[in-house]
Write a protein that holds these residues in place. Sequence first.
Motif, PDB file in Angstrom:
ATOM      1  N   THR A 168     -28.932  19.768  17.096  1.00  0.00           N
ATOM      2  CA  THR A 168     -27.618  19.534  16.499  1.00  0.00           C
ATOM      3  C   THR A 168     -27.771  18.583  15.321  1.00  0.00           C
ATOM      4  OG1 THR A 168     -26.505  19.819  18.630  1.00  0.00           O
ATOM      5  CG2 THR A 168     -25.261  18.706  16.897  1.00  0.00           C
ATOM      6  N   LEU A 169     -27.212  18.986  14.168  1.00  0.00           N
ATOM      7  CA  LEU A 169     -27.312  18.184  12.956  1.00  0.00           C
ATOM      8  C   LEU A 169     -25.913  17.965  12.377  1.00  0.00           C
ATOM      9  CD1 LEU A 169     -29.796  20.449  13.040  1.00  0.00           C
ATOM     10  CD2 LEU A 169     -30.525  19.201  11.045  1.00  0.00           C
ATOM     11  N   TYR A 170     -25.717  16.808  11.768  1.00  0.00           N
ATOM     12  CA  TYR A 170     -24.473  16.508  11.067  1.00  0.00           C
ATOM     13  C   TYR A 170     -24.760  16.260   9.593  1.00  0.00           C
ATOM     14  CZ  TYR A 170     -20.469  13.769   9.362  1.00  0.00           C
ATOM     15  OH  TYR A 170     -19.412  13.283   8.622  1.00  0.00           O
ATOM     16  N   HIS A 171     -24.170  17.072   8.737  1.00  0.00           N
ATOM     17  CA  HIS A 171     -24.224  16.848   7.296  1.00  0.00           C
ATOM     18  C   HIS A 171     -22.839  16.394   6.857  1.00  0.00           C
ATOM     19  CE1 HIS A 171     -24.412  17.502   2.982  1.00  0.00           C
ATOM     20  NE2 HIS A 171     -25.735  17.634   3.081  1.00  0.00           N
ATOM     21  N   SER A 172     -22.767  15.186   6.334  1.00  0.00           N
ATOM     22  CA  SER A 172     -21.483  14.550   6.047  1.00  0.00           C
ATOM     23  C   SER A 172     -20.754  15.124   4.854  1.00  0.00           C
ATOM     24  CB  SER A 172     -21.720  13.065   5.770  1.00  0.00           C
ATOM     25  OG  SER A 172     -22.506  12.934   4.588  1.00  0.00           O
ATOM     26  N   GLY A 173     -21.459  15.882   3.968  1.00  0.00           N
ATOM     27  CA  GLY A 173     -20.907  16.074   2.638  1.00  0.00           C
ATOM     28  C   GLY A 173     -20.740  14.700   2.002  1.00  0.00           C
ATOM     29  N   ASP A 174     -19.770  14.553   1.124  1.00  0.00           N
ATOM     30  CA  ASP A 174     -19.447  13.249   0.553  1.00  0.00           C
ATOM     31  C   ASP A 174     -18.293  12.650   1.330  1.00  0.00           C
ATOM     32  OD1 ASP A 174     -21.388  13.435  -1.346  1.00  0.00           O
ATOM     33  OD2 ASP A 174     -20.048  13.688  -3.053  1.00  0.00           O
ATOM     34  N   THR A 175     -18.461  11.433   1.840  1.00  0.00           N
ATOM     35  CA  THR A 175     -17.380  10.846   2.637  1.00  0.00           C
ATOM     36  C   THR A 175     -17.490   9.332   2.723  1.00  0.00           C
ATOM     37  OG1 THR A 175     -16.144  11.062   4.720  1.00  0.00           O
ATOM     38  CG2 THR A 175     -18.539  10.952   4.902  1.00  0.00           C
ATOM     39  N   LEU A 176     -16.333   8.724   2.858  1.00  0.00           N
ATOM     40  CA  LEU A 176     -16.242   7.342   3.303  1.00  0.00           C
ATOM     41  C   LEU A 176     -16.224   7.344   4.829  1.00  0.00           C
ATOM     42  CD1 LEU A 176     -13.424   6.028   0.910  1.00  0.00           C
ATOM     43  CD2 LEU A 176     -15.894   5.898   0.576  1.00  0.00           C
ATOM     44  N   TRP A 177     -16.402   6.183   5.418  1.00  0.00           N
ATOM     45  CA  TRP A 177     -16.281   6.041   6.874  1.00  0.00           C
ATOM     46  C   TRP A 177     -14.807   5.765   7.175  1.00  0.00           C
ATOM     47  CZ3 TRP A 177     -19.797   2.305  10.166  1.00  0.00           C
ATOM     48  CH2 TRP A 177     -19.440   2.420  11.519  1.00  0.00           C
ATOM     49  N   TYR A 178     -14.096   6.818   7.521  1.00  0.00           N
ATOM     50  CA  TYR A 178     -12.676   6.652   7.832  1.00  0.00           C
ATOM     51  C   TYR A 178     -12.480   6.494   9.335  1.00  0.00           C
ATOM     52  CZ  TYR A 178     -12.711  11.682   9.009  1.00  0.00           C
ATOM     53  OH  TYR A 178     -12.985  12.914   9.557  1.00  0.00           O
ATOM     54  N   GLU A 179     -11.346   5.974   9.716  1.00  0.00           N
ATOM     55  CA  GLU A 179     -11.071   5.695  11.127  1.00  0.00           C
ATOM     56  C   GLU A 179     -11.161   6.967  11.961  1.00  0.00           C
ATOM     57  OE1 GLU A 179      -7.604   3.664  13.978  1.00  0.00           O
ATOM     58  OE2 GLU A 179      -7.341   3.744  11.790  1.00  0.00           O
ATOM     59  N   GLY A 180     -11.977   6.944  12.972  1.00  0.00           N
ATOM     60  CA  GLY A 180     -12.105   8.064  13.887  1.00  0.00           C
ATOM     61  C   GLY A 180     -13.270   8.992  13.598  1.00  0.00           C
ATOM     62  N   LEU A 181     -13.886   8.877  12.412  1.00  0.00           N
ATOM     63  CA  LEU A 181     -14.995   9.775  12.091  1.00  0.00           C
ATOM     64  C   LEU A 181     -16.158   9.585  13.056  1.00  0.00           C
ATOM     65  CD1 LEU A 181     -16.353  11.885  10.283  1.00  0.00           C
ATOM     66  CD2 LEU A 181     -17.097  10.019   8.785  1.00  0.00           C
ATOM     67  N   GLU A 182     -16.441   8.339  13.404  1.00  0.00           N
ATOM     68  CA  GLU A 182     -17.583   8.087  14.285  1.00  0.00           C
ATOM     69  C   GLU A 182     -17.392   8.749  15.651  1.00  0.00           C
ATOM     70  OE1 GLU A 182     -14.794   4.578  14.879  1.00  0.00           O
ATOM     71  OE2 GLU A 182     -15.425   5.895  13.244  1.00  0.00           O
ATOM     72  N   GLU A 183     -16.143   8.772  16.141  1.00  0.00           N
ATOM     73  CA  GLU A 183     -15.887   9.396  17.445  1.00  0.00           C
ATOM     74  C   GLU A 183     -16.038  10.910  17.365  1.00  0.00           C
ATOM     75  OE1 GLU A 183     -15.676   7.796  20.222  1.00  0.00           O
ATOM     76  OE2 GLU A 183     -15.830   5.904  19.121  1.00  0.00           O
ATOM     77  N   LYS A 184     -15.578  11.501  16.258  1.00  0.00           N
ATOM     78  CA  LYS A 184     -15.746  12.951  16.075  1.00  0.00           C
ATOM     79  C   LYS A 184     -17.219  13.331  16.087  1.00  0.00           C
ATOM     80  CE  LYS A 184     -11.678  13.973  13.172  1.00  0.00           C
ATOM     81  NZ  LYS A 184     -11.268  14.550  11.865  1.00  0.00           N
ATOM     82  N   ALA A 228     -15.402   9.560  -7.292  1.00  0.00           N
ATOM     83  CA  ALA A 228     -15.092   9.298  -5.888  1.00  0.00           C
ATOM     84  C   ALA A 228     -16.325   8.755  -5.184  1.00  0.00           C
ATOM     85  CB  ALA A 228     -14.605  10.567  -5.206  1.00  0.00           C
ATOM     86  N   GLY A 229     -16.090   7.911  -4.165  1.00  0.00           N
ATOM     87  CA  GLY A 229     -17.188   7.205  -3.527  1.00  0.00           C
ATOM     88  C   GLY A 229     -17.571   7.730  -2.160  1.00  0.00           C
ATOM     89  N   ASN A 230     -18.539   7.031  -1.579  1.00  0.00           N
ATOM     90  CA  ASN A 230     -19.119   7.397  -0.290  1.00  0.00           C
ATOM     91  C   ASN A 230     -19.387   6.152   0.538  1.00  0.00           C
ATOM     92  OD1 ASN A 230     -19.450  10.291  -0.420  1.00  0.00           O
ATOM     93  ND2 ASN A 230     -21.050   9.973  -1.954  1.00  0.00           N
ATOM     94  N   MET A 231     -19.941   6.371   1.719  1.00  0.00           N
ATOM     95  CA  MET A 231     -20.448   5.250   2.499  1.00  0.00           C
ATOM     96  C   MET A 231     -21.464   4.474   1.670  1.00  0.00           C
ATOM     97  SD  MET A 231     -21.327   6.841   6.244  1.00  0.00           S
ATOM     98  CE  MET A 231     -20.201   7.928   7.120  1.00  0.00           C
ATOM     99  N   SER A 232     -21.546   3.197   1.912  1.00  0.00           N
ATOM    100  CA  SER A 232     -22.590   2.372   1.316  1.00  0.00           C
ATOM    101  C   SER A 232     -23.850   2.463   2.174  1.00  0.00           C
ATOM    102  CB  SER A 232     -22.132   0.926   1.229  1.00  0.00           C
ATOM    103  OG  SER A 232     -22.001   0.379   2.536  1.00  0.00           O
ATOM    104  N   ALA A 233     -24.916   1.878   1.681  1.00  0.00           N
ATOM    105  CA  ALA A 233     -26.166   1.838   2.442  1.00  0.00           C
ATOM    106  C   ALA A 233     -25.967   1.155   3.788  1.00  0.00           C
ATOM    107  CB  ALA A 233     -27.249   1.127   1.633  1.00  0.00           C
ATOM    108  N   GLU A 234     -25.235   0.044   3.786  1.00  0.00           N
ATOM    109  CA  GLU A 234     -25.004  -0.671   5.038  1.00  0.00           C
ATOM    110  C   GLU A 234     -24.095   0.118   5.969  1.00  0.00           C
ATOM    111  OE1 GLU A 234     -23.941  -5.092   6.791  1.00  0.00           O
ATOM    112  OE2 GLU A 234     -23.402  -4.625   4.719  1.00  0.00           O
ATOM    113  N   GLU A 235     -23.055   0.740   5.420  1.00  0.00           N
ATOM    114  CA  GLU A 235     -22.147   1.525   6.257  1.00  0.00           C
ATOM    115  C   GLU A 235     -22.867   2.702   6.905  1.00  0.00           C
ATOM    116  OE1 GLU A 235     -17.874   0.779   4.008  1.00  0.00           O
ATOM    117  OE2 GLU A 235     -19.280   2.267   3.219  1.00  0.00           O
ATOM    118  N   ALA A 236     -23.737   3.374   6.156  1.00  0.00           N
ATOM    119  CA  ALA A 236     -24.489   4.496   6.722  1.00  0.00           C
ATOM    120  C   ALA A 236     -25.382   4.026   7.868  1.00  0.00           C
ATOM    121  CB  ALA A 236     -25.323   5.172   5.639  1.00  0.00           C
ATOM    122  N   ALA A 237     -26.012   2.861   7.698  1.00  0.00           N
ATOM    123  CA  ALA A 237     -26.860   2.310   8.758  1.00  0.00           C
ATOM    124  C   ALA A 237     -26.033   1.965   9.991  1.00  0.00           C
ATOM    125  CB  ALA A 237     -27.602   1.086   8.246  1.00  0.00           C
TER     126      ALA A 237
END
Length: 280
Positions: free
Chosen positions: A180-196, A219-228
């Motif tokens: 199982t793999l997850y490809h985020s596309g371009d995204t910020l870390w929005y509320e609830g994404l981690e649970e999905k 448009a922006g994305n997760m930062s290096a720290e947020e991705a970690a």
Amino acid sequence: MIKAYQKDEELFQDILKTKNNHSGLRVWWLGQSGFLVQWNGIHVLFDPYLSDSLTKKYENTEKPHVRMSEKAIDPEKLDFIDVVTSSHYHTDHLDAETLKPILRQKKDIKFIIPEANRSFVSERVDCAPNFALGMTDGTEISFSEEVKITALASAHNELEKDEFGNNKFLGFILNIGPYTLYHSGDTLWYEGLEEKVKAFAPDVLFLPINGNRPERMVAGNMSAEEAAKFGKVVNSGIVIPHHFHMFEFNTEDPDSFAKYAQVHHTKYQILKIGQSFKLD
């Protein structure tokens, strides 16, 4: 110019030599957010950008897209792709110069897009309006008993929808064989994404690290720290970062991501363009 780990014919032969392996899964990073997944003779290509179309488009503008890294491979050579995705309508994820050659190579290729972008996609890549397979948050498409894609909403920067409630920005869960793999596309870390994402327990998470800086005028994305941190919260697989080392104005140092991954005890692997990663 950052040299590719391998490119062109060398990369092509590396892909072909395990094309029909019946064990293990391999992933190659092709630059920006493009990843080629290979399992048991099946090839899924996420969001390829294999041209200089944006560099040419924005030359002599206030937002030049100066390429940092070598191109991985000519899209004309990718005549074995079974499924290709475009997570949203930005050119580095929906590039006509990349997709047209790929889509015409194989008659039964499947092209996954956000349903909200159908008309735009059809115009850009010159395909029939009903050719692509449209998705929105929570929908699934099964290609066989062993290959399924589920769409998850992405925020780039907003959880934007069309008038019918279809998401314009998506990420994808790929179930392929036992993996199982997850490809985020371009995204910020929005509320609830981690649970999905956590609900799918992905073995690999492909996450952007270039951040969200308004001065870049994109448009922006997760930062290096947020991705970690995100990888640690999901806590099921290895994080492979993307969306860096393509354009000078919109990148991040992968060593910064590595530092944060070590701080948060997140499993990770940083790839060079054309380099592969294997799961047994």
